[in-house]
Design an enzyme around this catalytic site. Structure first.
Site, PDB file in Angstrom:
ATOM      1  N   LYS A 112       0.817  -1.214   0.000  1.00 54.05           N
ATOM      2  CA  LYS A 112       0.000   0.000   0.000  1.00 54.05           C
ATOM      3  C   LYS A 112       0.856   1.271   0.000  1.00 54.05           C
ATOM      4  O   LYS A 112       0.387   2.331  -0.398  1.00 54.05           O
ATOM      5  CB  LYS A 112      -0.975  -0.027   1.163  1.00 54.05           C
ATOM      6  CG  LYS A 112      -1.988  -1.154   0.954  1.00 54.05           C
ATOM      7  CD  LYS A 112      -3.153  -1.117   1.865  1.00 54.05           C
ATOM      8  CE  LYS A 112      -4.209  -2.130   1.458  1.00 54.05           C
ATOM      9  NZ  LYS A 112      -3.808  -3.541   1.639  1.00 54.05           N
TER      10      LYS A 112
HETATM   11  C1  LIG Z   1      -4.502  -4.656   1.191  1.00 56.51           C
HETATM   12  C2  LIG Z   1      -3.737  -5.936   1.144  1.00 56.51           C
HETATM   13  C3  LIG Z   1      -4.090  -6.994   0.272  1.00 56.51           C
HETATM   14  C4  LIG Z   1      -5.317  -6.938  -0.614  1.00 56.51           C
HETATM   15  O1  LIG Z   1      -5.206  -5.989  -1.650  1.00 56.51           O
HETATM   16  P1  LIG Z   1      -6.504  -5.457  -2.429  1.00 56.51           P
HETATM   17  O2  LIG Z   1      -6.026  -4.361  -3.299  1.00 56.51           O
HETATM   18  O3  LIG Z   1      -7.439  -4.977  -1.350  1.00 56.51           O
HETATM   19  O4  LIG Z   1      -7.085  -6.593  -3.177  1.00 56.51           O
HETATM   20  C5  LIG Z   1      -3.276  -8.131   0.232  1.00 56.51           C
HETATM   21  N1  LIG Z   1      -2.184  -8.231   1.037  1.00 56.51           N
HETATM   22  C6  LIG Z   1      -1.820  -7.252   1.883  1.00 56.51           C
HETATM   23  C7  LIG Z   1      -0.617  -7.436   2.741  1.00 56.51           C
HETATM   24  C8  LIG Z   1      -2.570  -6.067   1.971  1.00 56.51           C
HETATM   25  O5  LIG Z   1      -2.206  -5.099   2.838  1.00 56.51           O
END
Ligand SMILES: *Cc1c(COP(=O)(O)O)cnc(C)c1O
Length: 461
Positions: A112
């Site tokens: 993120k």
């Molecule tokens: C947010 C997240 C996901 C999922 O990603 P999306 O874009 O919501 O599908 C998977 N793994 C981790 C570690 C995350 O923080």
């Protein structure tokens, strides 16, 4: 470049407006009116370029005149300067045709950061130009909140409030939210669960007087700016494996469908992606939908991959929009049916979705077994989310190179990793003192009025 809503009736916006708005007024999500394409020659020319240069090439056609080329290059450079790896998103080979794309070298150790760090820079640049100030409020089950606080800490034109469920995030996640010292960031521990936090944020956006008063803005995963930033690493990974001359497949640990949807955009732009594989944990609504064509809500079960414990994947609406030939009315009607439990996708739309997206799921036991197996066989310690991806990818390996997205660092989920592998993942040296930094947190009740009072008292005017 103009942006339209997936439900067809909200105002058409510029990139800057779509980014600052988040959710469209008709309840839909913003998408570019046309997806720009890159030629084979343009993609081939990315070989050997830095992550930042590819980021500029990929995102530039989407941002219109929001920033000049020089400004945009500068924002990209600042966004990724704090990453702990020169490649930003390095590839690690684990098998003859299987690679991990490490997306956890950012400041909060999850993918993120790629989007949030850039969004922070773009918000700051757009707001300092207009002289506006906004209040960002978000709910988190862990990774989004820490990435948002890290991205916006110390920025002049924003206050950030992150609601997390008290006692229900990992200690690393909590400390990443509570240890930044800047006065414009606020971690709020809510007495309740993640759904309570999310409901409070929603209520706040629906309280129009409050919304206008504090100038609320959202940076959750439906924000188009976040999806766009994630398109870049599909290009860097595929090009380093031979694209555009060779196709590449991707397996993506999925919750809200944001990360894998970015892969879909990369493919529409002309990147030769063969399969896009959705990997889910036991909260497998997306896997079931792709198997059956019926999108049916069930309860959420907590797992060791908590960032994927999701029942309604908001970004899936964007894929539906394309599956329905960009028919906003059809999407709006399906979303209406979702309120009463689910919907059935039309045959034509289902055929389009299954031509693009494959899927698989991992049980808790399979996730733990994958962590242990990858350590024993490849010397790689995976976080539980990445392990879900690696397990699912295993069933889709073939002659085309497969890239599994490694979405978080194992040190972010130390308990699950230790239980599965027997070893503890140390924090990277640059944040080794995380456990020694003082914490700053405000406890709040799951009560709208109490929360609004805290926010109004804290914002810097
Ligand atoms: C947010 C997240 C996901 C999922 O990603 P999306 O874009 O919501 O599908 C998977 N793994 C981790 C570690 C995350 O923080």
């Amino acid at each position: 470049m103009r942006y339209i809503s997936t439900r067809g009736t909200a105002p058409v916006l510029s990139f800057e407006q779509a980014m600052l708005t988040g959710l469209a007024r008709d309840g839909g999500l913003y998408l570019p009116e046309d997806i720009p394409t890159l030629t084979q020659a343009q993609i081939a020319a990315m070989a050997g370029k830095s992550y930042e240069e590819v980021a500029f090439d990929v995102m530039r056609p989407f941002i219109g005149d929001t920033f000049t080329d020089a400004q945009f290059r500068d924002l990209i450079a600042r966004a990724y300067a704090g990453f702990g790896h020169a490649a930003r998103a390095p590839l690690v080979q684990v098998d003859s045709n299987h690679y991990l794309l490490e997306l956890f070298h950012g400041p909060t150790l999850a993918f993120k950061d790629f989007a949030m760090q850039l969004i922070g820079q773009m918000f700051q640049a757009a707001l300092s130009r207009s002289g506006d100030r906004v209040t960002i409020v978000g709910a988190t089950s862990g990774d989004t909140g820490s990435a948002a606080i890290e991205a916006f800490r110390g920025l002049k034109a924003v206050d950030v409030f992150i609601l997390y469920p008290h006692g229900r995030v990992s200690e690393v996640q909590r400390r990443q939210m509570t240890t930044p010292v800047e006065a414009n960031v606020h971690a709020l521990a809510v007495t309740g669960d993640f759904d309570d936090c999310q409901a409070l944020v929603k209520d706040m956006f629906n309280d129009f007087a409050f919304r206008d008063d504090v100038r609320l803005a959202g940076v959750n995963s439906i924000n188009w700016g976040r999806v766009l930033a994630q398109v870049v690493y599909y290009f860097t990974a595929a090009v380093s494996l031979g694209a555009p001359h060779r196709p590449v497949s991707f397996t993506v640990p999925t919750g809200n469908f944001g990360d894998i949807f970015a892969g879909f955009i990369a493919k529409q732009m002309g990147l030769p992606i063969a399969d896009l594989v959705v990997a889910t944990n036991r909260n497998d609504i997306l896997h079931r939908t792709l198997q059956t064509g019926a999108y049916t809500k069930e309860g959420v079960t907590p797992t060791i991959s908590p960032s994927m414990d999701i029942q309604v994947s908001s970004n899936f609406e964007r894929a539906l929009f394309y599956a329905y030939g960009q028919d906003g009315a059809a999407v709006a009607s399906q979303m209406e049916d979702l309120k009463s439990g689910g919907f059935k996708i039309s045959q034509g739309a289902y055929d389009m979705l299954t031509a693009t997206f494959k899927s698989g799921r991992a049980s808790e036991q399979e996730t733990s077994a994958t962590i242990a197996a990858y350590l024993a066989q490849h010397g790689e310690l995976l976080c539980p989310h990445t392990a879900v991806g690696a397990h699912v990818a295993q069933a889709h390996l073939g002659s085309i190179p497969m890239v599994t997205l490694a979405t978080a660092h194992p040190a972010k989920f130390p308990d699950a990793v230790k239980a599965a592998s027997g070893i503890s993942a140390p924090l990277p040296a640059r944040m080794a003192d995380l456990y020694d930094r003082p914490e700053r947190v405000t406890p709040v009740a799951a009560d709208l009025a109490a929360l609004q009072a805290v926010i109004k008292e804290r914002i810097i005017t």
